[in-house]
Design a protein around this motif. Structure first.
Motif, PDB file in Angstrom:
ATOM      1  N   PRO A  96     -26.858   0.982  46.653  1.00 59.05           N
ATOM      2  CA  PRO A  96     -28.333   2.078  46.459  1.00 59.05           C
ATOM      3  C   PRO A  96     -29.295   1.361  45.634  1.00 59.05           C
ATOM      4  CG  PRO A  96     -26.346   3.036  46.070  1.00 59.05           C
ATOM      5  CD  PRO A  96     -25.747   1.695  46.325  1.00 59.05           C
ATOM      6  N   ALA A  97     -30.356   1.730  45.876  1.00 59.84           N
ATOM      7  CA  ALA A  97     -31.663   1.275  44.878  1.00 59.84           C
ATOM      8  C   ALA A  97     -31.361   1.791  43.472  1.00 59.84           C
ATOM      9  CB  ALA A  97     -32.769   1.756  45.650  1.00 59.84           C
ATOM     10  N   GLY A  98     -31.729   1.113  42.692  1.00 61.19           N
ATOM     11  CA  GLY A  98     -31.474   1.523  41.000  1.00 61.19           C
ATOM     12  C   GLY A  98     -30.306   1.440  40.638  1.00 61.19           C
ATOM     13  N   THR A  99     -29.532   0.438  41.090  1.00 57.31           N
ATOM     14  CA  THR A  99     -28.072   0.061  40.490  1.00 57.31           C
ATOM     15  C   THR A  99     -28.387  -0.693  39.481  1.00 57.31           C
ATOM     16  OG1 THR A  99     -27.000   0.360  42.825  1.00 57.31           O
ATOM     17  CG2 THR A  99     -25.897  -0.915  41.272  1.00 57.31           C
ATOM     18  N   VAL A 100     -29.363  -1.503  39.360  1.00 56.31           N
ATOM     19  CA  VAL A 100     -29.791  -2.509  38.216  1.00 56.31           C
ATOM     20  C   VAL A 100     -30.927  -2.351  37.960  1.00 56.31           C
ATOM     21  CG1 VAL A 100     -29.786  -4.962  37.393  1.00 56.31           C
ATOM     22  CG2 VAL A 100     -28.040  -4.248  39.116  1.00 56.31           C
ATOM     23  N   THR A 101     -31.192  -2.070  36.498  1.00 55.94           N
ATOM     24  CA  THR A 101     -32.655  -2.136  35.921  1.00 55.94           C
ATOM     25  C   THR A 101     -32.863  -3.288  34.899  1.00 55.94           C
ATOM     26  OG1 THR A 101     -31.981  -0.342  34.523  1.00 55.94           O
ATOM     27  CG2 THR A 101     -32.507   0.581  36.352  1.00 55.94           C
ATOM     28  N   THR A 102     -34.046  -3.369  34.676  1.00 54.94           N
ATOM     29  CA  THR A 102     -34.378  -4.244  33.522  1.00 54.94           C
ATOM     30  C   THR A 102     -35.620  -3.490  32.709  1.00 54.94           C
ATOM     31  OG1 THR A 102     -36.550  -5.072  34.704  1.00 54.94           O
ATOM     32  CG2 THR A 102     -34.188  -6.549  34.732  1.00 54.94           C
ATOM     33  N   ALA A 103     -35.372  -3.646  31.373  1.00 53.35           N
ATOM     34  CA  ALA A 103     -36.537  -3.111  30.356  1.00 53.35           C
ATOM     35  C   ALA A 103     -37.672  -3.944  30.765  1.00 53.35           C
ATOM     36  CB  ALA A 103     -35.865  -3.192  29.123  1.00 53.35           C
ATOM     37  N   GLY A 104     -38.921  -3.444  30.360  1.00 54.63           N
ATOM     38  CA  GLY A 104     -40.119  -4.230  30.137  1.00 54.63           C
ATOM     39  C   GLY A 104     -40.368  -4.926  29.052  1.00 54.63           C
ATOM     40  N   LEU A 105     -41.258  -5.704  28.963  1.00 58.70           N
ATOM     41  CA  LEU A 105     -41.874  -6.246  27.817  1.00 58.70           C
ATOM     42  C   LEU A 105     -43.361  -5.856  27.654  1.00 58.70           C
ATOM     43  CD1 LEU A 105     -40.672 -10.026  28.532  1.00 58.70           C
ATOM     44  CD2 LEU A 105     -39.615  -8.300  26.838  1.00 58.70           C
ATOM     45  N   THR A 106     -43.630  -5.674  26.145  1.00 61.19           N
ATOM     46  CA  THR A 106     -45.070  -5.611  25.910  1.00 61.19           C
ATOM     47  C   THR A 106     -45.406  -6.263  24.964  1.00 61.19           C
ATOM     48  OG1 THR A 106     -44.658  -3.124  26.278  1.00 61.19           O
ATOM     49  CG2 THR A 106     -46.434  -3.541  24.925  1.00 61.19           C
ATOM     50  N   ASN A 107     -46.535  -7.280  25.088  1.00 59.48           N
ATOM     51  CA  ASN A 107     -47.213  -8.167  24.060  1.00 59.48           C
ATOM     52  C   ASN A 107     -46.140  -9.310  23.885  1.00 59.48           C
ATOM     53  OD1 ASN A 107     -49.488  -6.784  24.269  1.00 59.48           O
ATOM     54  ND2 ASN A 107     -48.901  -5.518  22.452  1.00 59.48           N
ATOM     55  N   PRO A 108     -45.370 -10.018  24.794  1.00 62.61           N
ATOM     56  CA  PRO A 108     -44.620 -10.870  24.440  1.00 62.61           C
ATOM     57  C   PRO A 108     -45.493 -12.121  23.855  1.00 62.61           C
ATOM     58  CG  PRO A 108     -44.838 -10.842  26.667  1.00 62.61           C
ATOM     59  CD  PRO A 108     -45.418  -9.732  26.135  1.00 62.61           C
ATOM     60  N   SER A 109     -45.061 -12.873  23.018  1.00 60.41           N
ATOM     61  CA  SER A 109     -45.834 -14.020  22.469  1.00 60.41           C
ATOM     62  C   SER A 109     -45.929 -15.199  23.392  1.00 60.41           C
ATOM     63  CB  SER A 109     -45.001 -14.521  21.151  1.00 60.41           C
ATOM     64  OG  SER A 109     -43.819 -15.108  21.365  1.00 60.41           O
ATOM     65  N   GLY A 110     -47.164 -15.928  23.101  1.00 59.20           N
ATOM     66  CA  GLY A 110     -47.519 -17.103  23.755  1.00 59.20           C
ATOM     67  C   GLY A 110     -48.814 -16.926  24.643  1.00 59.20           C
ATOM     68  N   THR A 111     -49.273 -18.004  24.984  1.00 60.58           N
ATOM     69  CA  THR A 111     -50.438 -18.067  25.855  1.00 60.58           C
ATOM     70  C   THR A 111     -49.959 -19.059  27.068  1.00 60.58           C
ATOM     71  OG1 THR A 111     -52.048 -18.052  23.998  1.00 60.58           O
ATOM     72  CG2 THR A 111     -52.753 -18.921  26.084  1.00 60.58           C
ATOM     73  N   ILE A 112     -50.436 -18.741  28.363  1.00 61.47           N
ATOM     74  CA  ILE A 112     -50.151 -19.503  29.311  1.00 61.47           C
ATOM     75  C   ILE A 112     -51.338 -20.194  29.843  1.00 61.47           C
ATOM     76  CG2 ILE A 112     -49.545 -19.766  31.673  1.00 61.47           C
ATOM     77  CD1 ILE A 112     -48.201 -16.836  31.645  1.00 61.47           C
ATOM     78  N   ALA A 113     -51.491 -21.591  29.630  1.00 61.67           N
ATOM     79  CA  ALA A 113     -52.653 -22.343  29.918  1.00 61.67           C
ATOM     80  C   ALA A 113     -52.717 -22.413  31.461  1.00 61.67           C
ATOM     81  CB  ALA A 113     -52.071 -23.827  29.479  1.00 61.67           C
ATOM     82  N   PRO A 114     -54.080 -22.830  31.874  1.00 59.91           N
ATOM     83  CA  PRO A 114     -54.573 -22.786  33.217  1.00 59.91           C
ATOM     84  C   PRO A 114     -53.502 -23.721  33.915  1.00 59.91           C
ATOM     85  CG  PRO A 114     -56.351 -23.018  31.872  1.00 59.91           C
ATOM     86  CD  PRO A 114     -55.321 -23.241  30.936  1.00 59.91           C
ATOM     87  N   GLY A 115     -53.165 -23.267  35.155  1.00 57.07           N
ATOM     88  CA  GLY A 115     -52.328 -23.830  35.941  1.00 57.07           C
ATOM     89  C   GLY A 115     -50.821 -24.024  35.331  1.00 57.07           C
ATOM     90  N   ALA A 116     -50.443 -23.431  34.464  1.00 63.31           N
ATOM     91  CA  ALA A 116     -49.226 -23.456  33.786  1.00 63.31           C
ATOM     92  C   ALA A 116     -48.262 -22.100  34.044  1.00 63.31           C
ATOM     93  CB  ALA A 116     -49.347 -23.789  32.510  1.00 63.31           C
ATOM     94  N   THR A 117     -47.087 -22.341  33.569  1.00 64.11           N
ATOM     95  CA  THR A 117     -46.290 -21.109  33.667  1.00 64.11           C
ATOM     96  C   THR A 117     -45.497 -20.872  32.262  1.00 64.11           C
ATOM     97  OG1 THR A 117     -44.210 -22.359  34.197  1.00 64.11           O
ATOM     98  CG2 THR A 117     -45.595 -21.698  36.147  1.00 64.11           C
ATOM     99  N   GLY A 118     -45.520 -19.519  32.095  1.00 61.77           N
ATOM    100  CA  GLY A 118     -44.805 -18.919  30.835  1.00 61.77           C
ATOM    101  C   GLY A 118     -43.193 -18.346  31.364  1.00 61.77           C
TER     102      GLY A 118
END
Length: 152
Positions: A96-118
């Protein structure tokens, strides 16, 4: 004598006339103008979130980590303002849906440059009493990232 006065008067008048012409000529080179400038803005492009490492080894009540990457397809740097909490979809094996959950993140540190990933780490948890159909399953947890421009 009258001729001398006439010459002087003529010279003075000529000098005044020359000064006036020079003044007009100088003024002819001075000007000003008015107008407008134009600019246009770009439109933000939505990012995508992809799994980097899954939350492996889950069992009833277990907590582990999952790592995701957020890309920045924009031409300017961004910060991640938040990543929403996630809740698993139902699996093809009838877990069933909802078997695994993740907590969210608020204001994690770091900047992602243009065309890049974090890369960001989330805490994942399996409920304490999952259905037996949840054994040996892979779980998909939809997430949403909110990004903000990091232009300074």
């Amino acid at each position: 004598m009258e001729t001398k006065n006439k010459r002087r008067l003529g010279a003075v008048a000529g000098g005044i006339a020359l000064a006036c012409v020079a003044g007009v000529a100088l003024a002819a080179w001075l000007s000003s103008g008015a107008g407008t400038a134009e600019g246009s803005s770009t439109q933000a492009v939505n990012s995508t979130i992809t799994p980097a490492t899954g939350a492996a080894g889950l069992y009833p009540g277990a907590t582990t980590t999952a790592t995701v990457t957020v890309n920045n397809p924009n031409a300017y740097p961004v910060i991640v303002a938040s990543i929403s909490p996630g809740s698993s979809n139902a699996t093809t094996g009838n877990c069933p849906a909802g078997t695994v959950t993740t907590a969210g993140l608020t204001n994690p540190s770091g900047t992602i440059a243009p065309g890049a990933t974090g890369t960001y780490t989330l805490t994942a948890k399996m409920i304490g009493n999952p259905d037996n159909a949840c054994q040996n399953q892979s779980f998909v947890l939809p997430l949403t990232a909110s990004l903000a421009s990091a232009a300074g």
